[in-house]
Design a protein around this motif. Structure first.
Motif, PDB file in Angstrom:
ATOM      1  N   TYR A  36     -43.412  -4.029 121.748  1.00  0.00           N
ATOM      2  CA  TYR A  36     -43.776  -5.122 122.828  1.00  0.00           C
ATOM      3  C   TYR A  36     -44.914  -5.042 123.500  1.00  0.00           C
ATOM      4  O   TYR A  36     -45.519  -5.795 124.285  1.00  0.00           O
ATOM      5  CB  TYR A  36     -42.583  -5.256 123.689  1.00  0.00           C
ATOM      6  N   ASP A  38     -45.497  -4.026 126.691  1.00  0.00           N
ATOM      7  CA  ASP A  38     -45.463  -4.484 127.845  1.00  0.00           C
ATOM      8  C   ASP A  38     -45.092  -3.463 128.841  1.00  0.00           C
ATOM      9  O   ASP A  38     -44.835  -3.553 129.985  1.00  0.00           O
ATOM     10  CB  ASP A  38     -44.331  -5.684 127.971  1.00  0.00           C
ATOM     11  N   THR A  80     -41.521  -8.851 135.637  1.00  0.00           N
ATOM     12  CA  THR A  80     -42.126  -7.949 134.405  1.00  0.00           C
ATOM     13  C   THR A  80     -40.589  -7.534 133.715  1.00  0.00           C
ATOM     14  O   THR A  80     -40.562  -7.487 132.463  1.00  0.00           O
ATOM     15  CB  THR A  80     -42.883  -6.900 134.827  1.00  0.00           C
ATOM     16  N   GLU A  83     -38.847 -10.675 132.136  1.00  0.00           N
ATOM     17  CA  GLU A  83     -39.292 -10.914 130.784  1.00  0.00           C
ATOM     18  C   GLU A  83     -39.067  -9.923 129.921  1.00  0.00           C
ATOM     19  O   GLU A  83     -38.691 -10.452 128.698  1.00  0.00           O
ATOM     20  CB  GLU A  83     -40.726 -11.221 131.208  1.00  0.00           C
ATOM     21  N   ALA A  84     -39.214  -8.724 130.122  1.00  0.00           N
ATOM     22  CA  ALA A  84     -39.019  -7.669 128.861  1.00  0.00           C
ATOM     23  C   ALA A  84     -37.505  -7.850 128.733  1.00  0.00           C
ATOM     24  O   ALA A  84     -37.160  -7.587 127.409  1.00  0.00           O
ATOM     25  CB  ALA A  84     -39.115  -6.230 129.626  1.00  0.00           C
TER      26      ALA A  84
END
Length: 111
Positions: A36, A38, A80, A83-84
């Motif tokens: 990902y 992220d 954050t 979203e993850a």
């Protein structure tokens, strides 16, 4: 033994000559999991989970209600992390603990 080696070599040559059914990115995600990029790592903690070398703290394996509420509030308040979680398909009520790693990344422990 030589016959088995010949069969394996023939199979490899045939496989190399055929077109791939999936793209390189899809094949890598099938073999190694999705990447990902992220800065968030998700660790699923289940029954009998010990982690690498048994390094998961006892309160993550048997969390208190206050710890779980605090972790879920932290995950809900951070865009954050939200979203993850949604990208990985992890429901907020499954979050147990959120940790900040030494490199600044986040680690989410979940059921």
């Amino acid at each position: 033994m030589k016959r088995m080696a010949g069969i394996v070599l023939t199979g490899l040559l045939l496989a190399a000559g055929t077109p791939a059914l999936a793209g390189d990115a899809e094949l890598a995600s099938i073999l190694f999991g999705k990447v990902y990029n992220d800065g968030v790592t998700a660790v699923q903690v289940g029954a009998g989970y010990r982690g690498r070398n048994g390094d998961v703290p006892l309160f993550v394996r048997h969390p208190s209600a206050a710890l779980v509420r605090a972790a879920q509030a932290q995950a809900a308040g951070d865009p954050t992390l939200g979203e993850a979680l949604s990208r990985r398909g992890i429901a907020l009520h499954n979050v147990i603990w959120v940790q900040t790693a030494m490199n600044g990344g986040r680690i989410i422990y979940h059921y």
